[in-house]
Design a protein around this motif. Sequence first.
Motif, mmCIF file in Angstrom:
data_model
loop_
_atom_site.group_PDB
_atom_site.id
_atom_site.type_symbol
_atom_site.label_atom_id
_atom_site.label_comp_id
_atom_site.label_asym_id
_atom_site.label_seq_id
_atom_site.Cartn_x
_atom_site.Cartn_y
_atom_site.Cartn_z
ATOM 1 N N PHE A 138 -6.003 8.928 -5.353
ATOM 2 C CA PHE A 138 -5.033 8.668 -4.296
ATOM 3 C C PHE A 138 -5.734 8.628 -2.936
ATOM 4 C CE2 PHE A 138 -2.159 10.463 -1.091
ATOM 5 C CZ PHE A 138 -1.006 9.720 -1.265
ATOM 6 N N ILE A 139 -6.600 9.595 -2.676
ATOM 7 C CA ILE A 139 -7.303 9.665 -1.394
ATOM 8 C C ILE A 139 -8.247 8.483 -1.225
ATOM 9 C CG2 ILE A 139 -9.005 11.004 -0.087
ATOM 10 C CD1 ILE A 139 -7.616 13.524 -1.311
ATOM 11 N N SER A 157 0.808 -1.222 0.000
ATOM 12 C CA SER A 157 0.000 0.000 0.000
ATOM 13 C C SER A 157 0.839 1.270 0.000
ATOM 14 C CB SER A 157 -0.914 0.017 1.213
ATOM 15 O OG SER A 157 -1.818 -1.028 1.153
ATOM 16 N N ILE A 158 1.855 1.320 0.827
ATOM 17 C CA ILE A 158 2.660 2.540 0.943
ATOM 18 C C ILE A 158 3.369 2.846 -0.368
ATOM 19 C CG2 ILE A 158 4.606 3.603 2.144
ATOM 20 C CD1 ILE A 158 2.060 3.303 3.844
ATOM 21 N N ILE A 172 1.340 6.677 -6.943
ATOM 22 C CA ILE A 172 0.209 7.496 -7.372
ATOM 23 C C ILE A 172 0.468 8.969 -7.041
ATOM 24 C CG2 ILE A 172 -2.249 7.969 -7.005
ATOM 25 C CD1 ILE A 172 -2.581 4.959 -6.417
ATOM 26 N N GLY A 173 0.975 9.218 -5.842
ATOM 27 C CA GLY A 173 1.263 10.592 -5.440
ATOM 28 C C GLY A 173 2.330 11.245 -6.292
ATOM 29 N N SER A 174 3.401 10.531 -6.593
ATOM 30 C CA SER A 174 4.465 11.123 -7.407
ATOM 31 C C SER A 174 4.007 11.348 -8.842
ATOM 32 C CB SER A 174 5.725 10.260 -7.357
ATOM 33 O OG SER A 174 5.480 8.977 -7.867
#
Length: 187
Positions: free
Chosen positions: A177-178, A122-123, A129-131
């Motif tokens: 992402f959220i 998950s991390i 996704i964030g990058s």
Amino acid sequence: MHAIKGKTVLFIGVVILAISPSLPLPDKLIASSMVVHMLFQLPMAIFAGVLCASLLHHSSLLNTQHFAVFASCWLWAYFSILFWLLPVNLDKVLVDQNWDILKLCSLFLAGIFFKNLFHSNSIIKLFFIGSLAMMLLFMGFYYQQTETRLCSGYLLDAQQNTGVGLTLFGFILIGFFIVQFRKDSQH
């Protein structure tokens, strides 16, 4: 059985949508519209890869439990998307059909890897996704704010409109992402 047929039909439709702007008659569409090129064709090629991986899910394309395989998938997906966001590479696609084929194949493969990334830790998945969202936001902002034409094949207005679309894609990815973070934290 009906779900597989439905996915197959959807996959074929998305592949046709991804490839069609590069065909001889409609290629004028890509040459005249940066928005169609970057905000339609590139995501469709990635989505076709994701659908292909979904169709082949039962045979498991890659074991992303091994970090080396996961890291390779992540790097391919990330850098192939980044590569095709660079204006100089879009210019090459407009003048050389081999670059267009390379674009479609690399993004299709990125989509396959992208789908497999969602079965990983998950991390790390959220980091990817964030990058990717931050990259889209940065490129979108840069395309909008620069006074210089970055792609010689497209006008400044098209570049700025594409920047708005890239920014919108970045925010959509942040929303995804959220949702993904909440879903993972509930498990």
